[in-house]
Scaffold this motif. Structure first.
Motif, PDB file in Angstrom:
ATOM      1  N   TYR A 221      39.450  40.131  35.938  1.00  0.00           N
ATOM      2  CA  TYR A 221      39.399  41.592  36.040  1.00  0.00           C
ATOM      3  C   TYR A 221      40.763  42.193  35.710  1.00  0.00           C
ATOM      4  CZ  TYR A 221      35.073  40.611  38.500  1.00  0.00           C
ATOM      5  OH  TYR A 221      33.823  40.156  38.820  1.00  0.00           O
ATOM      6  N   LEU A 222      40.725  43.319  35.001  1.00  0.00           N
ATOM      7  CA  LEU A 222      41.950  44.074  34.715  1.00  0.00           C
ATOM      8  C   LEU A 222      41.942  45.313  35.571  1.00  0.00           C
ATOM      9  CD1 LEU A 222      42.498  44.504  30.874  1.00  0.00           C
ATOM     10  CD2 LEU A 222      44.000  43.338  32.495  1.00  0.00           C
ATOM     11  N   GLN A 223      43.027  45.533  36.319  1.00  0.00           N
ATOM     12  CA  GLN A 223      43.131  46.710  37.163  1.00  0.00           C
ATOM     13  C   GLN A 223      43.777  47.823  36.327  1.00  0.00           C
ATOM     14  OE1 GLN A 223      42.048  45.996  40.422  1.00  0.00           O
ATOM     15  NE2 GLN A 223      41.908  48.230  40.652  1.00  0.00           N
ATOM     16  N   LEU A 224      42.999  48.815  35.906  1.00  0.00           N
ATOM     17  CA  LEU A 224      43.550  49.856  35.032  1.00  0.00           C
ATOM     18  C   LEU A 224      44.012  51.092  35.804  1.00  0.00           C
ATOM     19  CD1 LEU A 224      41.238  49.517  31.907  1.00  0.00           C
ATOM     20  CD2 LEU A 224      43.591  48.734  32.164  1.00  0.00           C
ATOM     21  N   SER A 225      43.506  51.270  37.041  1.00  0.00           N
ATOM     22  CA  SER A 225      44.065  52.261  37.973  1.00  0.00           C
ATOM     23  C   SER A 225      43.629  51.791  39.361  1.00  0.00           C
ATOM     24  CB  SER A 225      43.543  53.665  37.677  1.00  0.00           C
ATOM     25  OG  SER A 225      42.220  53.793  38.164  1.00  0.00           O
ATOM     26  N   ASP A 226      44.032  52.527  40.419  1.00  0.00           N
ATOM     27  CA  ASP A 226      43.692  52.083  41.783  1.00  0.00           C
ATOM     28  C   ASP A 226      42.198  51.874  41.958  1.00  0.00           C
ATOM     29  OD1 ASP A 226      46.263  52.019  42.472  1.00  0.00           O
ATOM     30  OD2 ASP A 226      46.280  53.900  43.629  1.00  0.00           O
ATOM     31  N   HIS A 227      41.405  52.733  41.306  1.00  0.00           N
ATOM     32  CA  HIS A 227      39.960  52.690  41.546  1.00  0.00           C
ATOM     33  C   HIS A 227      39.166  52.180  40.348  1.00  0.00           C
ATOM     34  CE1 HIS A 227      41.009  55.012  45.030  1.00  0.00           C
ATOM     35  NE2 HIS A 227      41.628  55.875  44.241  1.00  0.00           N
ATOM     36  N   TYR A 228      39.843  51.736  39.341  1.00  0.00           N
ATOM     37  CA  TYR A 228      39.095  51.349  38.140  1.00  0.00           C
ATOM     38  C   TYR A 228      39.553  49.986  37.645  1.00  0.00           C
ATOM     39  CZ  TYR A 228      37.255  51.625  33.329  1.00  0.00           C
ATOM     40  OH  TYR A 228      36.596  51.383  32.155  1.00  0.00           O
ATOM     41  N   GLN A 229      38.619  49.029  37.706  1.00  0.00           N
ATOM     42  CA  GLN A 229      38.919  47.749  37.083  1.00  0.00           C
ATOM     43  C   GLN A 229      37.794  47.369  36.140  1.00  0.00           C
ATOM     44  OE1 GLN A 229      39.439  44.746  40.112  1.00  0.00           O
ATOM     45  NE2 GLN A 229      37.243  44.501  40.411  1.00  0.00           N
ATOM     46  N   VAL A 230      38.159  46.619  35.102  1.00  0.00           N
ATOM     47  CA  VAL A 230      37.130  46.198  34.147  1.00  0.00           C
ATOM     48  C   VAL A 230      37.075  44.679  34.084  1.00  0.00           C
ATOM     49  CG1 VAL A 230      37.231  48.264  32.700  1.00  0.00           C
ATOM     50  CG2 VAL A 230      38.758  46.343  32.193  1.00  0.00           C
ATOM     51  N   LYS A 231      35.881  44.180  33.845  1.00  0.00           N
ATOM     52  CA  LYS A 231      35.700  42.731  33.733  1.00  0.00           C
ATOM     53  C   LYS A 231      36.009  42.321  32.306  1.00  0.00           C
ATOM     54  CE  LYS A 231      31.929  39.611  34.027  1.00  0.00           C
ATOM     55  NZ  LYS A 231      30.512  39.558  34.338  1.00  0.00           N
ATOM     56  N   MET A 232      36.812  41.277  32.166  1.00  0.00           N
ATOM     57  CA  MET A 232      37.168  40.785  30.833  1.00  0.00           C
ATOM     58  C   MET A 232      36.549  39.409  30.634  1.00  0.00           C
ATOM     59  SD  MET A 232      39.007  43.188  29.510  1.00  0.00           S
ATOM     60  CE  MET A 232      39.728  42.396  28.067  1.00  0.00           C
ATOM     61  N   THR A 233      35.867  39.244  29.520  1.00  0.00           N
ATOM     62  CA  THR A 233      35.192  37.956  29.286  1.00  0.00           C
ATOM     63  C   THR A 233      35.866  37.170  28.171  1.00  0.00           C
ATOM     64  OG1 THR A 233      33.700  39.078  27.784  1.00  0.00           O
ATOM     65  CG2 THR A 233      32.932  38.785  30.052  1.00  0.00           C
ATOM     66  N   ASN A 234      36.991  37.698  27.667  1.00  0.00           N
ATOM     67  CA  ASN A 234      37.626  37.032  26.519  1.00  0.00           C
ATOM     68  C   ASN A 234      39.099  36.708  26.738  1.00  0.00           C
ATOM     69  OD1 ASN A 234      38.317  39.703  26.530  1.00  0.00           O
ATOM     70  ND2 ASN A 234      38.022  40.064  24.337  1.00  0.00           N
ATOM     71  N   ILE A 235      39.473  36.452  28.008  1.00  0.00           N
ATOM     72  CA  ILE A 235      40.848  36.024  28.293  1.00  0.00           C
ATOM     73  C   ILE A 235      40.940  34.519  28.014  1.00  0.00           C
ATOM     74  CG2 ILE A 235      42.633  35.772  30.084  1.00  0.00           C
ATOM     75  CD1 ILE A 235      42.106  38.683  29.711  1.00  0.00           C
ATOM     76  N   ARG A 236      42.001  34.112  27.278  1.00  0.00           N
ATOM     77  CA  ARG A 236      42.161  32.687  26.980  1.00  0.00           C
ATOM     78  C   ARG A 236      42.337  31.893  28.268  1.00  0.00           C
ATOM     79  NH1 ARG A 236      46.547  33.420  22.631  1.00  0.00           N
ATOM     80  NH2 ARG A 236      47.499  31.595  23.580  1.00  0.00           N
ATOM     81  N   GLU A 237      41.785  30.682  28.264  1.00  0.00           N
ATOM     82  CA  GLU A 237      41.704  29.901  29.497  1.00  0.00           C
ATOM     83  C   GLU A 237      43.051  29.738  30.202  1.00  0.00           C
ATOM     84  OE1 GLU A 237      38.912  26.757  28.842  1.00  0.00           O
ATOM     85  OE2 GLU A 237      39.618  25.768  30.688  1.00  0.00           O
TER      86      GLU A 237
END
Ligand SMILES: Nc1ncnc2c1ncn2[C@@H]1O[C@H](COP(=O)(O)OP(=O)(O)OP(=O)(O)O)[C@@H](O)[C@H]1O
Ligand SMILES: [Mg+2]
Length: 374
Positions: free
Chosen positions: A253-269
């Protein structure tokens, strides 16, 4: 005949000053290859090493299997086009184009035939008897191009050939150059610091900084998956946001603000761990919401309607100034001072390690890495 150019571990020094430390690249046969980078990064220096006008302090230069380091520039069979045209002011268009052939001691008939063919190709045949001073900048540049191509060089080298032209002509001429290169199929190394021009004409681009290659790839690869932070900011416009990567139950997960995070499915292992990161979000990779409260909260500071698109300058709750581009809607543009929420197109954004040296996503295609490792 068109050739492949291979450069292995090139070094260029002026006195104690190392301009190029260790540079390798491969230009494929018939390819339109562009060196792109900020002023002073070494583009002209490298081009002149290929041409033979600069000494080489280390490394090997090849045209196909032939090492050219010690071959005289006149014997490398290259065509060159420079920024300032460099056509002869006292010769007519026709004599300018014929110049290289006369030097080669080609028969008169052949000179007539070839000169006329390339003048037609460049649409300058109607000016055959004019002196250059009576031509526009774009026409003069076509003469320079015809003169470079008529000798049927193995390699065409161009150093900012359009930078003296006005904006409209630059766009027109870059299409001409691309078409001619396509028709003639000649291996071309093109130098520019104009990223849009590079994107428009190139098969592949090498992005340079301080004498080093940062990324070699197609315009699309470089724009969509830049190899590092420098490349992402040099090609196109982007917003850089400090963020934190967390891993929970094997998901990133990337935390883009205090209340908003997005799931990332393409981060290198190897990067799937708690990590401070920098996120690059291009203006078109945001989605603006006015009627939902999910995302990064922001206030619109400026909205500029530009027809097809509307540009917004916004101030985010995380204290950042962000640039956003949205396709214009028929009914509304969002007014100044409106509170909005921003979500991102997660499949498009890019994520770099904390110092920006490396894109930590999968799918980065960088031809320079393979070469350096082999
Ligand atoms: N003859 C020279 N003697 C000493 N230093 C030089 C010489 N030519 C170039 N340099 C230096 O080498 C570096 C690279 O110069 P180069 O002309 O290759 O840059 P460039 O990428 O072509 O820049 P621009 O986009 O401004 O044309 C610069 O720092 C420049 O000052
Ligand atoms: Mg230069």
């Amino acid at each position: 005949m068109s050739v492949e150019i291979r450069i292995k571990n090139a070094v260029k020094k002026y006195g104690d000053n190392t301009i190029i430390g260790d540079l390798s690249l491969d230009v494929r046969e018939g390819e339109f290859f562009t060196l792109l980078g900020p002023s002073g990064c070494g583009k002209t220096t490298l081009l002149r090493m290929i041409a033979g006008f600069n000494s080489i302090e280390g490394g090997d230069f090849y045209f196909n299997d032939k090492r050219i380091n010690d071959i005289d520039p006149a014997k490398r069979n290259i065509g060159m086009v420079f920024q300032n045209y460099a056509i002869f002011p006292h010769l007519s268009v026709k004599d300018n184009v014929a110049f290289g052939l006369k030097n080669k001691k080609v028969s008169k008939d052949q000179i007539e035939k070839e000169t006329s063919k390339f003048m037609k190709l460049m649409h300058i045949d109607q000016y055959a008897d004019r002196l250059p001073e009576r031509l526009s900048g774009g026409q003069q540049q076509r003469v320079a191009l015809a003169r470079a191509l008529v000798i049927q060089p193995d390699v065409l080298l161009m150093d900012e050939p359009l930078s003296n032209l006005d904006a409209k002509l630059r766009v027109e001429m870059r299409t001409v150059i691309k078409q001619i290169q396509n028709n003639v199929g000649i291996t071309t190394v093109y130098v520019t610091h104009d990223q849009e021009e590079a994107m428009a004409v190139s098969d592949r681009i090498a992005v340079m900084k301080d004498g080093d290659i940062q990324h070699i790839g197609t315009p699309k690869n470089i724009y969509q998956r830049p190899s590092n932070l420098f490349v992402s900011t040099f090609i196109g416009r982007t917003n850089i946001i400090k963020s934190h990567l967390t891993v929970k139950d094997g998901r990133c997960y990337l935390q883009l603000s205090d209340h908003y995070q997005v799931k990332m499915t393409n981060i290198r292992e190897e990067y799937q761990k708690d990590l401070d990161v920098l996120v690059s979000i291009r203006p078109e990779e945001f989605i603006i919401h006015v009627d939902q409260k999910e995302g990064i909260k922001a206030i619109v500071e400026e909205s500029i309607f530009l027809g097809l698109n509307t540009h917004y300058q916004v101030h985010s709750e995380t204290g950042e100034e962000l640039e956003i581009i949205q396709e214009s809607k028929i009914d509304s543009i969002i007014d100044k001072s409106t509170e909005i929420y921003l979500t991102v197109k997660t499949e498009k954004i890019n994520v770099f390690n904390e110092d920006g040296s490396c894109n930590i996503l999968t799918g980065v295609m960088n031809d320079s890495i393979e070469m350096n490792e082999s």
